[in-house]
Write a protein that holds these residues in place. Structure first.
Motif, short mmCIF file in Angstrom:
data_model
loop_
_atom_site.label_atom_id
_atom_site.label_comp_id
_atom_site.label_asym_id
_atom_site.label_seq_id
_atom_site.Cartn_x
_atom_site.Cartn_y
_atom_site.Cartn_z
N MET A 1 7.49 -29.45 114.99
CA MET A 1 8.07 -30.75 115.26
C MET A 1 9.57 -30.63 115.37
O MET A 1 10.19 -29.83 114.70
CB MET A 1 7.69 -31.72 114.16
CG MET A 1 8.00 -33.16 114.49
SD MET A 1 7.77 -34.23 113.06
CE MET A 1 9.32 -34.03 112.27
N GLN A 2 10.15 -31.48 116.19
CA GLN A 2 11.59 -31.40 116.40
C GLN A 2 12.28 -32.63 115.86
O GLN A 2 11.76 -33.75 115.90
CB GLN A 2 11.91 -31.24 117.87
CG GLN A 2 11.48 -29.90 118.44
CD GLN A 2 11.96 -29.75 119.84
OE1 GLN A 2 11.95 -30.70 120.61
NE2 GLN A 2 12.38 -28.57 120.19
N LYS A 3 13.48 -32.44 115.39
CA LYS A 3 14.29 -33.53 114.88
C LYS A 3 14.86 -34.34 116.03
O LYS A 3 15.31 -33.79 117.01
CB LYS A 3 15.44 -32.96 114.05
CG LYS A 3 16.38 -34.01 113.50
CD LYS A 3 17.47 -33.33 112.72
CE LYS A 3 18.36 -34.34 112.00
NZ LYS A 3 19.11 -35.19 112.91
N VAL A 594 11.45 -29.07 108.40
CA VAL A 594 10.53 -28.03 107.94
C VAL A 594 9.32 -28.69 107.29
O VAL A 594 9.44 -29.68 106.57
CB VAL A 594 11.25 -27.10 106.94
CG1 VAL A 594 10.29 -26.10 106.35
CG2 VAL A 594 12.41 -26.40 107.63
N SER A 595 8.15 -28.13 107.54
CA SER A 595 6.93 -28.66 106.92
C SER A 595 7.11 -28.74 105.41
O SER A 595 7.56 -27.77 104.79
CB SER A 595 5.74 -27.77 107.25
OG SER A 595 4.62 -28.12 106.45
N PRO A 596 6.75 -29.86 104.80
CA PRO A 596 6.94 -30.00 103.34
C PRO A 596 6.03 -29.11 102.51
O PRO A 596 6.14 -29.09 101.29
CB PRO A 596 6.66 -31.48 103.08
CG PRO A 596 5.81 -31.91 104.23
CD PRO A 596 6.24 -31.09 105.41
N VAL A 597 5.13 -28.36 103.16
CA VAL A 597 4.32 -27.39 102.42
C VAL A 597 4.59 -25.97 102.91
O VAL A 597 3.82 -25.06 102.65
CB VAL A 597 2.81 -27.71 102.54
CG1 VAL A 597 2.49 -29.01 101.84
CG2 VAL A 597 2.38 -27.75 104.00
N ALA A 674 13.51 -30.38 104.43
CA ALA A 674 12.11 -30.73 104.69
C ALA A 674 12.04 -31.92 105.64
O ALA A 674 12.93 -32.78 105.68
CB ALA A 674 11.40 -31.06 103.38
N ALA A 675 10.97 -31.98 106.38
CA ALA A 675 10.77 -33.07 107.34
C ALA A 675 10.62 -34.40 106.61
O ALA A 675 10.14 -34.47 105.47
CB ALA A 675 9.54 -32.80 108.18
N VAL A 676 11.03 -35.43 107.30
CA VAL A 676 10.79 -36.79 106.81
C VAL A 676 9.35 -37.15 107.14
O VAL A 676 8.88 -36.94 108.26
CB VAL A 676 11.77 -37.77 107.47
CG1 VAL A 676 11.43 -39.21 107.09
CG2 VAL A 676 13.21 -37.43 107.08
N GLY A 720 6.87 -37.54 120.28
CA GLY A 720 6.26 -36.54 119.42
C GLY A 720 6.24 -36.96 117.98
O GLY A 720 7.22 -37.48 117.45
N GLY A 721 5.12 -36.78 117.32
CA GLY A 721 5.01 -37.13 115.92
C GLY A 721 3.61 -36.84 115.43
O GLY A 721 2.72 -37.67 115.58
N PRO A 722 3.37 -35.67 114.88
CA PRO A 722 2.01 -35.32 114.47
C PRO A 722 1.62 -35.96 113.15
O PRO A 722 2.46 -36.44 112.39
CB PRO A 722 2.10 -33.80 114.31
CG PRO A 722 3.52 -33.58 113.88
CD PRO A 722 4.33 -34.59 114.65
N VAL A 723 0.33 -35.95 112.90
CA VAL A 723 -0.19 -36.19 111.56
C VAL A 723 -0.62 -34.82 111.05
O VAL A 723 -1.50 -34.19 111.64
CB VAL A 723 -1.37 -37.16 111.56
CG1 VAL A 723 -1.93 -37.31 110.15
CG2 VAL A 723 -0.94 -38.51 112.13
N GLN A 724 0.03 -34.34 110.01
CA GLN A 724 -0.22 -32.99 109.52
C GLN A 724 -1.16 -33.06 108.32
O GLN A 724 -0.87 -33.71 107.32
CB GLN A 724 1.09 -32.31 109.13
CG GLN A 724 0.93 -30.84 108.77
CD GLN A 724 2.26 -30.16 108.54
OE1 GLN A 724 3.30 -30.81 108.46
NE2 GLN A 724 2.25 -28.85 108.42
#
Length: 848
Positions: A1-3, A594-597, A674-676, A720-724
């Motif tokens: 994902m991009q900021k 960055v992915s929070p995991v 980390a990503a929001v 763009g905006g995934p559900v992770q």
């Protein structure tokens, strides 16, 4: 994902003076009005605003785009990293800047950081009959396509200096159809009448919306667009007759938004706490560095900066006669390159110094090989804010090692056109006198040439291959362009025989059945075999790679990686850095979103001092943490998985302790963000949690596929905006399914457009694409990938949606209706269903 960071404020055109400017060109006066037809203007002085209209910019990239000092008198500029940063113009409608059927002039200033890929986009609306300004192929000049084909290459601009460009499309074709001006001079033209069209895509700065991945590496400033053809006199004004140049705002008659008329913009004064209604502060010196506030603005400096520059790192080079000193700030070139300001001990003469982008490169007498410690002492070096490095600043560097273990010799012969390997063999310099030799640490040329910036050359990689297990092996080549792979029956070059070759270009490692993959070859454990890859580059991408696979190994060819260094050795001593090589540092320093995991992963190839579990340690956010330490040959891997999801938008610090080449304690420290995220979004069957990220959000009620009350869908938006899905219970269930090589995924899809995007994507630490689908890609193909990408025999099935009987052939089929997709894999059998009907079936052997 991009900021993405959207900036919506703007300045009014009414703030610009309306006076006419006059200029003389070739003895004839021409009246000019640079305000006429001006559609957009981005001065990049600390923001991405359009100063004259509605075309505001939105930042994209995994790291924030920095605003750096522009050219003298220009305030700030944007600096793009060439990795994934660009500015998308999100204000207005997408085709407001297409100028379909009309004329356009695009002008601005740029500085090349690195030409590291072909057709790097400076600014672009798209391909075809849209317009774009870009590096021409892999060459050193700028080309423009705007309703006609690309202009030829003119002046070489890859010199690290600021250059001015003007790109023009003339719908009338009076003197030309398209033209490029560089530094005030007409560089190249294409005859005819330019025929611009619309494409529905938004303009990008530093990227091309129609040919993605062409990120600009360098700086851009003072970018403007007119809906007309600029006159030669106006272009001369913009370049300021070969002087440093002036911002467009000055040429229009006033600094934009300068209430007190002191030459400093109001926004700039407010940013630094000055009074925009007090002209007297222009002559003041806020930070006491001997430079007035007005001059600080003109030089693009921070008038409050009182920080002295420091040395961040010092590193030797493989040539044993170069030292690179990286500083924390931009330097005054005169003091940075003064040889008297440097001394090295043990005594090592400094014979030359060059400066670029915070890095001073010293040329020295020959350094002694073998990780010899040298200390450089620096005095009297100043930054551009007139602050001096602390007296007698010292830093240590180590000379390169010479080694045969874990490496291959890379050799390069330049200026050889064409793509067949025979072109290299026919060159009189081959094989005795290469233009360059380098060290590669796996069977991959990217160690020597990490990007696609080199053109028209031939290269070899050679040395010894030593298997650790007796077996039959197949070898695979992957190259751009043609290549040949030779293997000896022993350690001698004389017994080399051709075993695989690429006669075309760019095919990934391929399953048996083509010349790119060898027949099985019996190898004996512990025995050395001489091996050589030869490849030839014409234009575009350039690389050569070799993989191998033991017979019986079920790894798909497309998932293979280059043969690692633990099986390789060189026939001659090759230089290697005493510090070793940090091949992976993830998350990257200063990374955003960055992915929070995400796990912290560090991979390091040993140098003088071996890394072990005993002499390394890791802290995360200041606290010592447990981590896994593994060693594969000379490559150490450190992995830490945070025990909890990182807080949304949090800044996190990684601190690695290790031993330097001299056995001394050393530290590597960096931060990432980390990503929001929001949510969670919950699975209604098992309650698995998903994080809602980026621009994604729930639709309004009745927004789901049934249209009934209480039915919501997830709107992923065009940005763009995934559900992770990161719930450990879900991952455990997924592992159980994939272990059986059996998985089905169903989902409802309604599209905004037909663009390059993915609907579902499962990934694992060992495989980027476990199970992934495009519904569809921009070429109308439905793609279904498993066990990696993108081999048609082992990993992929795909077909054009036009082959589906119920497809109506219009965009409304996607945008007005929901459609249900099912993707199935059971062992080798794969199929795709759409709206309850079979669409495509195939057989792939790759295991989940």
């Amino acid at each position: 994902m991009q900021k993405k960071r959207k900036l919506t404020c703007k300045l009014s055109l009414a703030s610009l003076a309306t006076g006419l400017l006059a200029a003389s060109l070739t003895g004839q006066a021409q009246t000019t009005d640079l305000k006429a037809g001006l559609k957009a203007y981005w001065n990049f002085d600390g923001n991405l605003n359009d100063s004259v209209g509605q075309f505001q910019g939105t930042e994209n990239g995994s790291a924030s785009i920095p605003f750096v000092n522009g050219g003298t008198g220009f305030g700030k500029a944007i600096q793009l990293d060439g990795t994934d940063q660009y500015v998308e113009i999100t204000g207005g409608e997408p085709d407001d800047l297409a100028f379909a059927g009309g004329s356009v002039s695009i002008a601005g200033w740029f500085k090349v950081g690195t030409f590291d890929k072909s057709w790097q986009a400076l600014v672009a609306k798209g391909e075809g009959n849209n317009w774009r300004v870009a590096r021409r192929g892999g060459e050193g000049g700028i080309a423009y396509a705007g309703g006609l084909t690309d202009t030829p290459t003119g002046k070489d601009v890859n010199d690290g200096n600021w250059h001015h460009f003007v790109a023009i499309s003339d719908a009338d074709g009076a003197e030309y159809g398209t033209a490029v001006y560089i530094d005030g001079v007409r560089d190249t033209i294409i005859a005819g009448a330019a025929g611009l069209t619309a494409n529905g895509k938004r303009m990008m700065v530093g990227e091309n919306p129609d040919a993605r991945g062409r990120y600009w590496n360098g700086e851009i400033d003072d970018l403007a667009i007119w809906g007309r053809v600029l006159k030669d006199a106006e272009i001369t004004l913009l370049y300021d007759s070969g002087k440093q140049g002036k911002p467009l705002s000055i040429l229009l008659g006033a600094v934009v938004g300068d209430a007190d008329g002191d030459g400093m913009p109001d926004d700039w004064e407010k940013q630094y706490g000055f009074n925009p209604n007090n002209a007297g502060d222009a002559a003041q010196d806020a930070n006491g560095n001997g430079i007035s506030n007005l001059e600080e603005f003109k030089r693009g400096l921070n008038p409050l900066d009182t920080t002295k520059p420091v040395i961040l790192s010092v590193a030797a080079a493989a040539t044993f006669d170069t030292v690179k000193i990286t500083y924390s700030k931009e330097l005054d070139p005169a003091t940075a390159t003064n040889l008297a300001n440097y001394a090295i001990s043990p005594t090592l003469a400094v014979t030359a110094a060059a400066y670029k982008n915070k890095v001073v490169t010293l040329t020295t007498a020959k350094q002694t090989a073998g990780a010899v410690a040298y200390t450089v002492t620096v005095n009297n070096v100043k930054d551009i804010n007139n602050w001096t490095v602390a007296a007698n600043t010292k830093a240590t560097f180590y000379s390169y090692l010479l080694t045969k273990a874990g490496v291959l010799k890379f050799s390069y012969w330049g200026n050889i056109s064409g793509t067949p390997v025979q072109g290299l063999y026919d060159d009189p310099r081959y094989p005795a006198t290469p233009d360059l030799t380098a060290t590669v640490y796996s069977f991959n040329s990217r160690w020597a040439f990490p990007d696609d910036s080199h053109e028209n050359y031939g290269a070899t990689m050679e040395g010894f291959l030593t298997p650790t297990e007796s077996a039959d092996y197949r070898f695979f080549v992957y190259s751009d362009d043609a290549s040949e792979l030779y293997l000896s029956t022993d350690a001698t070059e004389a017994n080399l025989a051709l075993i695989a070759q690429e006669t075309g270009c760019c095919n990934n490692f391929t399953e048996p059945g083509t010349a790119r993959t060898s027949d099985p070859i019996s190898l004996v454990a512990g025995k050395k075999y001489f091996i050589r890859m030869v490849y030839k580059e014409g234009g575009g991408g350039d690389y050569g790679q070799v993989a191998w696979r033991k017979e019986g190994d079920t790894t798909a060819a497309g998932s293979l990686t280059p043969i690692p260094g633990k099986y390789l050795s060189a026939a001659v001593d090759l230089p290697a850095p005493a510090e070793g090589l940090l091949t992976t540092q993830s998350p990257a320093p200063n990374a955003k979103n960055v992915s929070p995991v995400a796990a912290v992963t560090i991979v390091h190839v040993d140098g003088k001092t071996e890394w072990t579990g005993a002499n390394t340690s890791l802290k995360f956010n200041g606290a010592a943490v447990t981590y896994t330490f593994t060693k594969d040959g000379s490559a150490a891997t450190i992995v830490h998985k945070p025990g909890a999801i990182l807080p949304s938008g949090s800044t996190n610090k990684v601190t690695l302790s290790y031993k330097d080449p001299g056995g001394n304690d050393a530290t590597l420290e960096w931060t990432f963000v980390a990503a929001v995220y929001r949510g969670p979004a919950k699975d209604v069957v098992k309650g698995y949690n998903g994080l809602i990220m980026g621009s994604a959000n729930y639709t309004a009620d009745k927004g789901g596929h049934t249209g009934k009350a209480g039915d919501y869908a997830m709107d992923l938006t065009t940005k763009g905006g995934p559900v992770q899905i990161i719930d450990p219970l879900f991952l455990a269930a997924l592992n159980e399914a994939t272990a059986k090589d059996e998985l089905s995924v169903g989902l409802w899809v309604k599209k905004y457009d037909i663009a390059d995007s993915s609907a579902i994507w499962f990934s694992s630490p060992s495989q980027a694409r476990v199970f992934q689908a495009h519904t569809p890609w921009s070429n109308n193909n439905i793609y279904f990938d498993t066990a990696g990408c993108c081999d048609g025999g082992t990993q992929r099935i795909n077909a054009d949606i036009n082959t589906f009987a119920d497809y109506t052939g219009d965009i409304g089929w996607w945008t007005n209706n929901w459609h249900y997709f099912v993707f199935n894999k059971k062992a080798d059998a794969k199929d795709i269903w759409i709206d309850g009907k079979p669409f495509l079936a195939g057989s792939n052997t790759g295991l989940l």
